[in-house]
Design an enzyme around this catalytic site. Structure first.
Site, short mmCIF file in Angstrom:
data_model
loop_
_atom_site.label_atom_id
_atom_site.label_comp_id
_atom_site.label_asym_id
_atom_site.label_seq_id
_atom_site.Cartn_x
_atom_site.Cartn_y
_atom_site.Cartn_z
N GLU A 55 -0.70 5.52 -0.54
CA GLU A 55 -1.31 6.39 -0.64
C GLU A 55 -0.57 7.21 -0.47
O GLU A 55 0.21 7.73 -0.02
CB GLU A 55 -2.57 6.52 0.34
N THR A 66 -4.42 6.09 -21.72
CA THR A 66 -4.77 4.94 -21.21
C THR A 66 -3.00 4.38 -21.71
O THR A 66 -2.37 5.16 -22.21
CB THR A 66 -5.61 3.44 -21.66
N TYR A 82 0.42 -0.98 0.06
CA TYR A 82 0.23 0.56 0.21
C TYR A 82 0.60 1.10 -0.10
O TYR A 82 2.06 1.40 0.88
CB TYR A 82 -1.05 0.20 1.34
N LYS A 98 -3.00 0.76 -24.53
CA LYS A 98 -3.24 0.30 -26.10
C LYS A 98 -2.00 0.51 -27.05
O LYS A 98 -1.47 0.11 -27.27
CB LYS A 98 -4.32 1.39 -26.52
N ARG A 108 -2.52 -2.63 -18.09
CA ARG A 108 -3.46 -1.64 -17.71
C ARG A 108 -4.07 -0.30 -16.55
O ARG A 108 -3.22 -1.12 -16.21
CB ARG A 108 -5.08 -2.83 -17.83
N ASP A 134 -7.69 13.50 -24.89
CA ASP A 134 -7.29 12.32 -24.25
C ASP A 134 -6.75 11.51 -25.34
O ASP A 134 -7.03 11.04 -26.38
CB ASP A 134 -9.08 11.71 -24.29
C1 LIG Z 1 -10.04 7.64 -25.71
C2 LIG Z 1 -10.35 7.28 -24.40
N1 LIG Z 1 -10.70 8.06 -23.51
C3 LIG Z 1 -10.31 6.85 -22.10
C4 LIG Z 1 -10.96 5.71 -22.15
C5 LIG Z 1 -11.33 4.72 -21.09
O1 LIG Z 1 -9.82 3.77 -20.93
P1 LIG Z 1 -10.61 2.42 -19.43
O2 LIG Z 1 -11.51 1.26 -20.37
O3 LIG Z 1 -9.26 2.56 -19.38
O4 LIG Z 1 -11.07 2.92 -18.28
C6 LIG Z 1 -10.99 5.00 -23.73
C7 LIG Z 1 -11.23 3.12 -23.62
O5 LIG Z 1 -11.75 2.92 -24.40
C8 LIG Z 1 -10.76 5.62 -24.76
O6 LIG Z 1 -10.79 4.98 -25.66
#
Ligand SMILES: Cc1ncc(COP(=O)(O)O)c(C=O)c1O
Length: 417
Positions: free
Chosen positions: A52, A222, A50, A225, A231, A196
């Site tokens: 935090e 993320t 842990y 991908k 993950r 994002d």
């Molecule tokens: C553009 C985008 N943002 C956020 C996410 C969310 O990611 P997670 O599935 O890890 O929560 C995704 C997932 O497909 C995504 O394509």
């Protein structure tokens, strides 16, 4: 005692999934194959700890090693993307995006993002997501004639609604995202711009897609991908003020202890992504997507926006006389793993849409190139055409055998490589 000894049922299921992943042509654009090194880091005793808080300021003792691991991950993220601050603790992409809302908006505030049916993510303010329920979302889309984001519409909506926060990026966008144009609009209306880059982070890191750094105020991604990590997720920013707000939102705002085994694996993936081979990989992902798109177009498939600039292709199957779901199911049985998806202005329902979403990150990780992409397009055409005729069984059986012959020639990173 080994997993096989303690829990043979789960051990056998994991083996079955290994075989499935090795035997399949994985075309889901949000997936990849992580390296053995990344897999190894995730399965470690770091899961026991842990921690935090942040390095040097934790709420538990015994952080001598964890602090070093998290600091290494942060430094590697900063160097790879060229940003001043990084937070590697978000559990995944959705909580990372929630942290952006928590940092820069309050419930009821107006926020703006791309609508889900046009390629935005649920967390960009879609109605069923907390982000759509707890905030006042304004949504932009794509032009009907081009299938591309209409920056004039984005500007008009931003001027009219004056959102606190604007999200750019998404989950089914086959074209380059114009970060400078979004930044100009955000600046004009006084909004925080969040990029994002979950889907394209590996392409950005490898120089195969323009970077949002220097344009977006905050960046979320993320790590699993195109970036080819475990993950997880990261948040990045240049200004101290934005970084402090993000850090507070992640902990203690939304999360407790970070997943240290994931942090270590993120650090490994970031090291791999900084190597020259990764840049070659990122460019090959795009070259493969273009080859796949060109062959699909030549075979009469209708692609949203007419093609792709990145790793992703969105197919509108309407002209082929098949819906997305039966096509995806038949393709899966033939060993070609895709996902059915809405297309912009889709007249069908989200659970039974008109489109298929495919991409090249996984097949490129296996070492496949343009010739294999053309073969994959040919198989897709054969299966989809057979489904449309209502007589696909023989074609599925034959294509599956041919797919197995191909996958047998390409090692699966993390498993057979
Ligand atoms: C553009 C985008 N943002 C956020 C996410 C969310 O990611 P997670 O599935 O890890 O929560 C995704 C997932 O497909 C995504 O394509």
């Amino acid at each position: 005692m080994s997993l096989a000894h303690v829990d043979p049922e789960i051990a056998e299921l994991i083996k079955a999934e290994e075989r499935r992943q090795a035997d399949t042509v994985k075309l889901i654009p949000s997936e990849n194959y992580v390296s053995k090194a990344v897999l190894e880091a995730t399965g470690t005793v770091l899961t026991n700890k842990y921690s935090e808080g942040y390095a040097g300021k934790r709420y538990y003792e015994g952080q001598q090693v964890i602090d070093q691991i998290e600091t290494l991950a942060i430094e590697r993220a900063k160097a790879l993307f060229g940003v001043r601050h990084a937070n590697v603790q978000p559990y995944s992409g959705s909580p990372a995006n929630l942290a952006i809302y928590m940092a820069f908006a309050s419930p009821g505030d107006t926020v703006m993002g791309m609508g889900l049916p046009f390629g935005g993510h649920l967390t960009h303010g879609w109605s069923v997501s907390a982000t759509g329920k707890w905030f006042n979302p304004v949504r932009y889309g794509v032009r009907r004639d081009t299938g591309r984001i209409d920056m004039d519409e984005v500007r008009d909506l931003a001027r009219e609604h004056r959102p606190k926060l604007i999200f750019c990026g998404g989950t089914a966008i086959p074209r380059t995202i114009d970060f400078p144009a979004f930044a100009e609009i955000a600046r004009e209306v006084g909004a925080v711009l969040a990029a994002d880059i979950a889907h394209i982070a590996g392409l950005v890191a490898g120089g195969a897609h323009p970077s949002p750094v220097g344009h977006a105020d905050v960046i979320s991604t993320t790590t699993h991908k195109t970036l080819r990590g475990p993950r997880g997720a990261m948040l990045m920013a240049d200004s101290d003020e934005h970084a402090t707000a993000l850090n507070k939102a992640v902990f203690p705002g939304l999360q407790g202890g970070p997943h240290n085994h994931t942090t270590a694996a993120i650090a490994v993936a970031l090291k791999e992504a900084a190597a020259p081979e990764f840049s070659a990989y990122a460019h090959q992902v795009v070259a493969n997507a273009k080859a796949l798109a060109d062959e699909l177009l030549a075979r009469g498939f209708d692609l949203v926006s007419g093609g792709t600039d990145n790793h992703l292709i969105l197919i509108d199957l309407t002209s082929k006389g098949v819906a997305g779901k039966p096509a995806a199911q038949a393709l899966d049985r033939a060993g070609l793993e895709t996902n059915y998806n809405t297309v912009p202005f889709d007249p069908r329902k989200p659970f039974d849409p008109s489109g298929l979403r495919i991409g090249t990150p996984s097949v490129t990780s296996r070492g496949m190139g343009e010739a294999e992409m053309r073969q994959i397009a040919a198989w897709m055409d054969e299966v989809v055409t057979a489904v449309a005729k209502g007589d696909a069984e023989d074609v599925i059986t034959r294509v599956h055998a041919e797919v197995s012959a191909l996958t047998g020639k390409y090692p699966t990173p993390g498993l057979t490589a």
